[in-house]
Each structure stands twice: as C-alpha cells, then as structure tokens.
Design an enzyme around this catalytic site. Sequence first.
Site, PDB file in Angstrom:
ATOM      1  N   LYS A  83       1.110  -1.130  -0.013  1.00  0.00           N
ATOM      2  CA  LYS A  83      -0.088  -0.018   0.178  1.00  0.00           C
ATOM      3  C   LYS A  83       0.852   1.099  -0.005  1.00  0.00           C
ATOM      4  O   LYS A  83       1.809   1.182   0.927  1.00  0.00           O
ATOM      5  CB  LYS A  83      -0.996  -0.057   1.387  1.00  0.00           C
ATOM      6  CG  LYS A  83      -2.083  -0.421   1.204  1.00  0.00           C
ATOM      7  CD  LYS A  83      -2.923  -0.485   2.408  1.00  0.00           C
ATOM      8  CE  LYS A  83      -4.376   0.176   2.597  1.00  0.00           C
ATOM      9  NZ  LYS A  83      -5.050  -0.179   3.786  1.00  0.00           N
TER      10      LYS A  83
HETATM   11  O1  G3P Z   1      -7.824   0.251   5.483  1.00  0.00           O
HETATM   12  C1  G3P Z   1      -8.149   1.555   5.118  1.00  0.00           C
HETATM   13  C2  G3P Z   1      -9.637   1.846   5.753  1.00  0.00           C
HETATM   14  O2  G3P Z   1     -10.480   0.885   5.608  1.00  0.00           O
HETATM   15  C3  G3P Z   1      -9.890   2.754   6.933  1.00  0.00           C
HETATM   16  O3  G3P Z   1     -11.163   2.633   7.519  1.00  0.00           O
HETATM   17  O4  G3P Z   1     -12.626   3.544   9.131  1.00  0.00           O
HETATM   18  O5  G3P Z   1     -10.400   4.274   9.257  1.00  0.00           O
HETATM   19  O6  G3P Z   1     -11.891   5.168   7.781  1.00  0.00           O
HETATM   20  P1  G3P Z   1     -11.411   4.087   8.487  1.00  0.00           P
END
Ligand code: G3P
Length: 216
Positions: A83
Amino acid sequence: MELFLDTASVDEVRHGAETGLISGVTTNPTLAAKAGRDYNDVLKEICSIIKGPVSAETVSLDAEGMVKEGVAFSKIAKNIVVKVPMTVEGMRACQRLTKKGIKVNVTLVFSANQALLAAKSGAFMVSPFVGRLDDIGKIGMEVVREIKQVYDNYKFTTQILVASVRNPIHVLDAAKIGADIATVPYSVFEQLFKHTLTDAGIKKFLEDWEKVPKKK
Ligand code: G3P
C-alpha cells in the site's frame, strides 16, 4: 464482489477464513497499532491463513523509502500487496514497484481523478475511502461510481477496493455499483449474515419440527 477483512487481528482473519467467504485482507498502521504486535510477524501469519491479496502499508513519505519498504514487504509472502498513499511520491513508488512485479494498492483515495492517476501508474488496486468521505458530508459511494465509470471507459484493470466501510449499506452499494472488492471490519462482516426474520424463521421451524410425529 469479493470480500476482504480490514483488520490486523490474526484471530479475526482466522474466524473469517473459516467461513470460506473471505478472500483477502487489508491492514494499515492504525490497525497494526490496535493489534499491538510486530507488523511483519502479523503479516506473515495472515499470509499463511489467507491465500488471496494481503495489503501491507508503507509509512515513508518519499518514493525511495516506499520502494524499499515495499520490496521488504514483498519478501514476507507471495500474496503481499504493497500500500502506498495517493501522492506524487506514492505514484512514483507505484510505478517502480509495479515494474519490479510487486503489486500495489493505492490508498487514501478520495476522488475519481486520484483513482485515474493510480490506474495510470499501474496500480493493482485502488482504495477509495467511503466512510471518511461520508464523515465530512460527502457521499463516498458517488466517488466509487465515478471511478467505476472512468475505469470502464478506458478498460483499466486496476481493481476497485472499497475501503473505510462502516456498515452493511456500504457493502450493498459497492456491490450494486460493481466494485471488485469491499474490505470490511469484522463487525460489519458479522452484520452481513444477520436478519431478524432469519432468526425468527429458524426458531419457528425448530418449534414446528418438535410437533412432527416421529417413529420410535
Ligand atoms: O484500510 C483503510 C480503511 O478501511 C480505513 O477505514 O474506518 O479508518 O476510515 P476507517
């Protein structure tokens, strides 16, 4: 649409794998901090459970550092996807890693133009963060719809991995749009199975089964 787990918890990955419905995993520094273990050890364990793509996130801000981290991650297992963030340096790293045969997931994507740049840089996957867009009063799924249109127009093969999923509606919308993958927290994965009518139906069938005459 494939379902990935968005987690760095080996236990959650194991439970998810047991259902036979999880085909990949995404991690990030926040999830790694929550797991509270050495990141490389966690990735190695997850890759031994899940055979599909497992995303490992770089933390360098320059392309050189991202490539170095990415090459090291790629040695952990064959199914590692690196990533990198959607920045100029991230796109330079994406191009270089892709040339080396290492798959890249471009993360922190919030617009279709960013997704276009990721695809043109050879990204294997692009991660639009729908929940974080919703959080600031935008409609995250609109961006996914636009990315799908742009990718279809030019036949880009970069996979659309819907991230920052917060609820089952995000999963349904991603599937309706035709996204390739939704990566979901374990709690959302569990919610996908549930319906009160399913529970009530099972209860009623079991009650009625008791009333069926049985041979001694
Ligand atoms: O992996 C990245 C992503 O899914 C982050 O999610 O809930 O932290 O915005 P969130």
